[in-house]
Design a protein around this motif. Structure first.
Motif, short mmCIF file in Angstrom:
data_model
loop_
_atom_site.label_atom_id
_atom_site.label_comp_id
_atom_site.label_asym_id
_atom_site.label_seq_id
_atom_site.Cartn_x
_atom_site.Cartn_y
_atom_site.Cartn_z
N MET A 1 -1.29 3.95 -10.21
CA MET A 1 -1.74 3.00 -9.15
C MET A 1 -2.65 1.96 -9.64
SD MET A 1 -0.09 4.45 -6.74
CE MET A 1 1.11 4.63 -7.68
N ASN B 1 -0.12 4.36 4.96
CA ASN B 1 0.21 3.10 4.31
C ASN B 1 1.61 2.54 4.27
OD1 ASN B 1 -2.42 2.52 3.22
ND2 ASN B 1 -2.12 3.82 1.33
N SER C 1 0.67 -1.43 -0.09
CA SER C 1 0.12 -0.23 -0.02
C SER C 1 0.90 1.26 0.11
CB SER C 1 -0.84 0.00 1.08
OG SER C 1 0.09 -0.07 2.19
N LEU C 2 0.30 2.31 -0.69
CA LEU C 2 1.44 3.33 -1.04
C LEU C 2 0.67 4.83 -0.47
CD1 LEU C 2 2.83 3.27 -4.66
CD2 LEU C 2 3.63 2.14 -2.31
N SER C 3 1.27 5.49 -0.12
CA SER C 3 0.69 6.89 0.36
C SER C 3 1.61 7.81 -0.60
CB SER C 3 0.93 7.29 2.01
OG SER C 3 0.14 6.43 2.67
N TYR D 1 -3.88 2.26 -2.41
CA TYR D 1 -3.14 3.90 -2.51
C TYR D 1 -3.80 4.85 -1.83
CZ TYR D 1 -5.75 5.58 -6.50
OH TYR D 1 -7.01 5.83 -7.02
#
Length: 230
Positions: free
Chosen positions: A30, A88, A5-7, A37
């Protein structure tokens, strides 16, 4: 690429002309990579319609989070505000002017998945003016000397960071936080990878090399920021 998971944390200042395209391109990346995300846009008290654009983008996508600082606090404070509101595994920071191509984000993420704590996008051809280029080189040397960085990695604002480093940075309490220094302070395994650096499409840099140099030399203590969230 393994799922993480990305921020995506982006300070925004007077960028009404570029912010929509930037966000749409990030969303495309994404979705293509099948990342979980969130995109965190921190409006640093813009004088244009940047906040209205952020509100509009947030209505269309629940993964877009808007934060508005109560006064202009600078890029580092805006980044720290974004860090403290992120959730994330991997945090990516980038500029709001489309010079950092969203399509290069997976390269940075892969370095974190491979075990790096901090991964920098190294621009093989920087599209800045002469004085900005000189300022960047000076700041790189200052940072490496202060934080005893032996690596040949070139530092930049386009970077990916492991969650454990961000959590430690968020425990710091500075009125004028210097994010590059705080990230280096808590990172043991640092890497870099070549990425593209595009020409600015509109306007001029909202954060000057003079401000960057001033921040690098500033060691003042601080308090937390105020702001509002959508």
């Amino acid at each position: 690429m393994p799922t993480k998971s990305l921020s995506i944390v982006i300070p925004v200042f007077n960028s009404e002309a570029s912010i929509k395209e930037l966000v749409m391109r990030i969303v495309d990346v994404m979705d293509f990579q099948q990342f979980t995300y969130e995109i965190i846009l921190i409006d640093d008290a813009s004088k244009d319609n940047s906040w209205a654009k952020i509100l509009e983008l947030g209505k269309d996508n629940k993964n877009i989070i808007g934060l508005q600082l109560l006064k202009n606090s600078g890029q580092h404070s805006a980044n720290l505000c974004g860090f403290r509101n992120s959730e994330n595994d991997i945090i990516v920071t980038m500029d709001d002017d489309l010079q950092n191509p969203p399509e290069e984000i997976p390269k940075l993420v892969q370095l974190i998945l491979d075990g790096k704590d901090l991964a920098y996008g190294e621009f093989f051809s920087k599209q800045h003016n002469f004085f900005r280029l000189i300022g960047s080189k000076v700041i790189n040397r200052i940072n490496k000397k202060i934080f005893n960085i032996q690596s040949n990695v070139t530092l930049s604002n386009f970077r990916a960071v492991d969650r454990k480093v961000i959590d430690l940075v968020c425990e710091e309490n500075h009125f004028k936080p210097y994010i590059p220094g705080l990230l280096l302070k808590y990172s043991q395994n640092i890497g870099g990878i070549s990425v593209k650096h595009n020409k600015r499409k509109v306007g001029k840099s909202n954060y000057t090399c003079l401000l960057y140099t001033s921040d690098a030399a500033d060691e003042e203590d601080s308090v937390d920021l105020g702001g509002r969230r959508i």
